[in-house]
Scaffold this motif. Structure first.
Motif, PDB file in Angstrom:
ATOM      1  N   SER A  52     -16.755   1.308   4.535  1.00  0.00           N
ATOM      2  CA  SER A  52     -15.680   0.942   5.452  1.00  0.00           C
ATOM      3  C   SER A  52     -14.330   1.362   4.868  1.00  0.00           C
ATOM      4  O   SER A  52     -14.194   1.560   3.655  1.00  0.00           O
ATOM      5  CB  SER A  52     -15.698  -0.560   5.695  1.00  0.00           C
ATOM      6  N   ASN A  54     -11.819  -0.486   4.392  1.00  0.00           N
ATOM      7  CA  ASN A  54     -11.348  -1.514   3.457  1.00  0.00           C
ATOM      8  C   ASN A  54     -11.878  -1.270   2.053  1.00  0.00           C
ATOM      9  O   ASN A  54     -11.163  -1.472   1.070  1.00  0.00           O
ATOM     10  CB  ASN A  54     -11.779  -2.896   3.940  1.00  0.00           C
ATOM     11  N   VAL A  55     -13.126  -0.844   1.946  1.00  0.00           N
ATOM     12  CA  VAL A  55     -13.707  -0.552   0.635  1.00  0.00           C
ATOM     13  C   VAL A  55     -12.975   0.622  -0.008  1.00  0.00           C
ATOM     14  O   VAL A  55     -12.672   0.603  -1.207  1.00  0.00           O
ATOM     15  CB  VAL A  55     -15.217  -0.268   0.769  1.00  0.00           C
ATOM     16  N   LEU A  57      -9.884   1.491   0.515  1.00  0.00           N
ATOM     17  CA  LEU A  57      -8.559   1.002   0.123  1.00  0.00           C
ATOM     18  C   LEU A  57      -8.623   0.224  -1.185  1.00  0.00           C
ATOM     19  O   LEU A  57      -7.819   0.463  -2.099  1.00  0.00           O
ATOM     20  CB  LEU A  57      -7.993   0.126   1.239  1.00  0.00           C
ATOM     21  N   VAL A  58      -9.587  -0.677  -1.314  1.00  0.00           N
ATOM     22  CA  VAL A  58      -9.710  -1.477  -2.537  1.00  0.00           C
ATOM     23  C   VAL A  58     -10.048  -0.591  -3.725  1.00  0.00           C
ATOM     24  O   VAL A  58      -9.484  -0.751  -4.820  1.00  0.00           O
ATOM     25  CB  VAL A  58     -10.771  -2.581  -2.344  1.00  0.00           C
TER      26      VAL A  58
END
Length: 82
Positions: A52, A54-55, A57-58
């Motif tokens: 995803s 979000n993954v 980004l992190v």
């Protein structure tokens, strides 16, 4: 106004109609093929790792933090040895 075969004034109705004709003419060009291959990356049938946003980004923020920590440690190490 445009005279003698010159391009119509920008923003006029004639210019807008010309842009519509230009976009729809030759629909099967190189851009049509490129758009078809680009869409394959975003389908569920596409091969590869599915993560995803979000993954991503992190992980990228973690990598930036890791590099920053390495820079600080390198500065401290050089300061102690000099």
């Amino acid at each position: 106004m445009a005279t003698g075969g010159a391009a119509p004034a920008r923003g006029s109705a004639a210019a807008t109609a010309g842009m519509r004709r230009r976009r729809t003419a030759g629909g099967g060009g190189a851009s049509g093929g490129a758009a078809g291959t680009m869409l394959q990356f975003y389908t569920d049938d596409a091969p590869g790792l599915k993560i995803s946003p979000n993954v991503v980004l992190v992980m990228s923020i973690g990598f930036i933090a890791f590099v920053a920590i390495l820079h600080v440690m390198g500065k401290l190490y050089l300061h102690k040895t000099a």
